[in-house]
Design an enzyme around this catalytic site. Structure first.
Site, PDB file in Angstrom:
ATOM      1  N   SER A  52       0.850  -1.442   0.061  1.00  0.00           N
ATOM      2  CA  SER A  52       0.154   0.020   0.097  1.00  0.00           C
ATOM      3  C   SER A  52       0.600   1.079  -0.488  1.00  0.00           C
ATOM      4  CB  SER A  52      -1.139  -0.101   1.600  1.00  0.00           C
ATOM      5  OG  SER A  52       0.051   0.163   2.052  1.00  0.00           O
ATOM      6  N   HIS A  85       0.067 -10.897  -5.691  1.00  0.00           N
ATOM      7  CA  HIS A  85       0.258 -10.088  -6.527  1.00  0.00           C
ATOM      8  C   HIS A  85       0.253  -8.688  -5.623  1.00  0.00           C
ATOM      9  CE1 HIS A  85      -4.252  -9.214  -6.608  1.00  0.00           C
ATOM     10  NE2 HIS A  85      -3.893  -8.309  -7.312  1.00  0.00           N
TER      11      HIS A  85
HETATM   12  P1  5GP Z   1      -4.767  -5.367  -7.596  1.00  0.00           P
HETATM   13  O1  5GP Z   1      -3.626  -5.460  -9.622  1.00  0.00           O
HETATM   14  O2  5GP Z   1      -5.775  -5.878  -7.309  1.00  0.00           O
HETATM   15  O3  5GP Z   1      -5.402  -4.026  -8.397  1.00  0.00           O
HETATM   16  O4  5GP Z   1      -3.223  -4.308  -6.657  1.00  0.00           O
HETATM   17  C1  5GP Z   1      -1.895  -4.696  -6.406  1.00  0.00           C
HETATM   18  C2  5GP Z   1      -2.247  -4.813  -5.331  1.00  0.00           C
HETATM   19  O5  5GP Z   1      -1.534  -3.355  -5.410  1.00  0.00           O
HETATM   20  C3  5GP Z   1      -3.321  -4.144  -4.419  1.00  0.00           C
HETATM   21  O6  5GP Z   1      -3.439  -5.725  -3.711  1.00  0.00           O
HETATM   22  C4  5GP Z   1      -2.549  -3.891  -3.124  1.00  0.00           C
HETATM   23  O7  5GP Z   1      -1.866  -3.944  -2.089  1.00  0.00           O
HETATM   24  C5  5GP Z   1      -1.364  -2.818  -4.015  1.00  0.00           C
HETATM   25  N1  5GP Z   1      -1.746  -1.400  -3.532  1.00  0.00           N
HETATM   26  C6  5GP Z   1      -3.039  -1.088  -4.266  1.00  0.00           C
HETATM   27  N2  5GP Z   1      -2.098   0.464  -4.099  1.00  0.00           N
HETATM   28  C7  5GP Z   1      -0.940   0.890  -3.457  1.00  0.00           C
HETATM   29  C8  5GP Z   1       0.045   1.606  -3.820  1.00  0.00           C
HETATM   30  O8  5GP Z   1      -0.570   2.761  -3.994  1.00  0.00           O
HETATM   31  N3  5GP Z   1       1.115   1.095  -2.996  1.00  0.00           N
HETATM   32  C9  5GP Z   1       1.810  -0.060  -3.189  1.00  0.00           C
HETATM   33  N4  5GP Z   1       3.071   0.168  -2.638  1.00  0.00           N
HETATM   34  N5  5GP Z   1       0.688  -0.419  -3.337  1.00  0.00           N
HETATM   35  C10 5GP Z   1      -0.105  -0.188  -3.531  1.00  0.00           C
HETATM   36 MN    MN Z   2      -3.416  -4.438 -10.850  1.00  0.00          MN
END
Ligand code: 5GP
Ligand code: MN
Ligand code: MN
Length: 474
Positions: free
Chosen positions: A374, A397
């Protein structure tokens, strides 16, 4: 409700096949994660196990949560010679959404010295938010060339460096892409969206290597404690979304025509050997190229900004890997190697050492597995394991959502989240306060716990933990 789950070991839970399930469901989680996981994950994992031609098992990764049809964090492989199917919902709407990390060789102190100005410069250069534009616009011929050429096309256009390509899945160019299978509407949506982050949880982040778990692998990857990475998370933008939407719609009657009984409409799919199955694969591979090109261009934009602040530093690519794909891969199932159509939806491919798909420079270690956490907590770099191979060489992921966007919006105010993080030295730049609230760190599971379980389950091994310094958010 864990009553339907049989515990196989410390980190593996099985849904025994009942009714018309063709294979078992397997969820990788420890006790705490399985307790916290929404019930829908087990139900959706079991439903996927009912689809024709599925082999071995229907899997869910430790970060799994509810998704459209397939769970996010779902992995399933289908054999085309046994009536196997391809499913638009098994890939996801953001086709080839993925993560790339660039090394900078800069230290945290280097960034701190210019942090506000760097954050502003990145925010000015990186188009973020709904409908954001980069100034790049593609005509028909250029669009088709991009859809066939992927990141290799971007490099030819001057957005990126040739050395990047071997550090991208498929050498930066997915074969079998067919622009003729991509609708006019999908191309129209993408015309001005190349080199944009989009909205939601897509980000460009400046991250510090905070802790190294595996010194040897970290050194081989160029990860040094106290040094800084640029990490980009985004996908195929409007084009991928349009393709997903259209094929989900069209696969529903196709499934009925093929005599497939769907557990639910959201699992719409088509036989791999059907005309629509082949059309989807041609379009989906074009969308993979769109995502690879998009991340290559964004990487180029980031390099331009860094070049103004740190002209003596190059930003070599560590790796670029997608987590929403369907790929043809050879896996040994039932004692023989078989060509399978592996769907990973919110799951990262995690090939071990010596895999032929990896470039020479990474063969010794295995594939980097890039995991978001996050904007306020942390992220991780893992590595695929030679002895692994579980879930068709897949890993988590991200942290995975702990609460819905809606619930997060009720709980937090975007402005407050930005201020709180600034207090802690993390600068957020986003066009959408609402988006920031939806993405508040507290809305996600504990990423450290998720990757620790991924490691214990034998999916991938931890290499380094990263903490955010700057996050440009969609
Ligand atoms: P998705 O591919 O499912 O949209 O997101 C993948 C992962 O990115 C999420 O499960 C979350 O843990 C991570 N994530 C979401 N927002 C952020 C962010 O602003 N910074 C980082 N480092 N990771 C994030
Ligand atoms: Mn993604
Ligand atoms: Mn995405």
């Amino acid at each position: 409700d864990t009553s339907k789950l049989t515990r196989i070991d410390d980190t593996t839970w099985q849904i025994d096949p009942t009714g018309d399930m063709r294979v078992p469901g397997i969820i990788f989680a420890d006790e705490a994660l399985i307790e916290a996981m929404d019930d829908k994950v087990a139900e959706q994992t079991a439903n996927v196990a009912r689809l024709p031609g599925i082999v071995q098992a229907s899997y869910a990764m430790p970060d799994a949560h509810w998704g459209y049809g397939f769970p996010i964090g779902g992995v399933a492989a289908f054999d085309p010679d046994e009536g196997g199917v391809v499913s638009a919902g098994g890939v996801g709407f953001d086709v080839s959404c993925g993560v790339r990390s660039l090394l900078t060789g800069l230290t945290v102190a280097d960034i701190r010295a210019v942090q506000e100005r760097l954050a502003d410069a990145l925010a000015a250069q990186i188009p973020a938010g709904v409908g954001s534009r980069s100034g790049i616009s593609l005509n028909r011929q250029e669009m088709d060339a991009m859809l066939v050429g992927g990141a290799a096309w971007a490099v030819e256009q001057g957005w990126g460096e040739p050395e990047d390509l071997e550090r991208i899945e498929e050498m930066g160019r997915m074969a079998g892409a067919d622009p003729d299978c991509v609708s006019e509407q999908a191309k129209k949506r993408q015309r001005r969206e190349m080199g944009t982050l989009g909205s939601g949880n897509h980000y460009l982040e400046i991250q510090a290597v905070e802790k190294v778990f595996d010194a040897e692998t970290a050194a081989a990857f160029g990860l040094v404690e106290g040094e800084v990475l640029v990490t980009i998370h985004c996908g195929s933008r409007g084009l991928g979304h349009q393709i997903g939407t259209e094929f989900l719609r069209d696969m529903l009657p196709a499934a009925a025509e093929a005599g497939i009984r769907l557990p639910e409409r959201e699992l719409a799919c088509a036989p791999i050997h059907s005309p629509i199955g082949q059309r989807y694969l041609g379009a989906m591979r074009a969308a993979i190229n769109c995502a690879l090109a998009n991340r290559e261009i964004l990487g180029h934009f980031a390099r331009e900004v860094f070049d103004r602040f740190f002209p003596e530093h190059r930003l070599p690519l560590l790796y670029d890997v997608s987590h929403n794909t369907c790929k043809v891969e050879t896996h040994t199932v039932g004692g023989r190697p078989r060509q399978l159509y592996v769907h990973r939806k919110g799951a990262t491919r995690a090939f071990g050492p010596a895999h032929s798909e990896l470039p020479e420079a990474l063969r010794g270690e295995g594939q980097p597995v890039l995991i978001g956490g996050s904007m306020g907590t942390g992220s991780h770099v893992l590595v695929g394991m030679g002895t692994g191979g579980k879930g068709f060489y897949s890993a988590c992921h991200g942290a995975g959502r702990a609460m819905s966007r809606h619930a997060a919006l009720k709980r937090w105010h975007g402005r407050q989240v930005v201020d709180d993080l600034a207090e802690r030295g993390i600068l957020i730049r986003s066009p959408s306060a609402r988006g920031v609230a939806e993405e508040a760190p507290g809305a996600y599971k504990d990423v450290d716990q998720v990757v620790e379980v991924a490691e214990r389950a034998g999916l991938a091994r931890r290499v380094a933990r990263l903490t955010p310094l700057i996050c440009v958010k969609g």
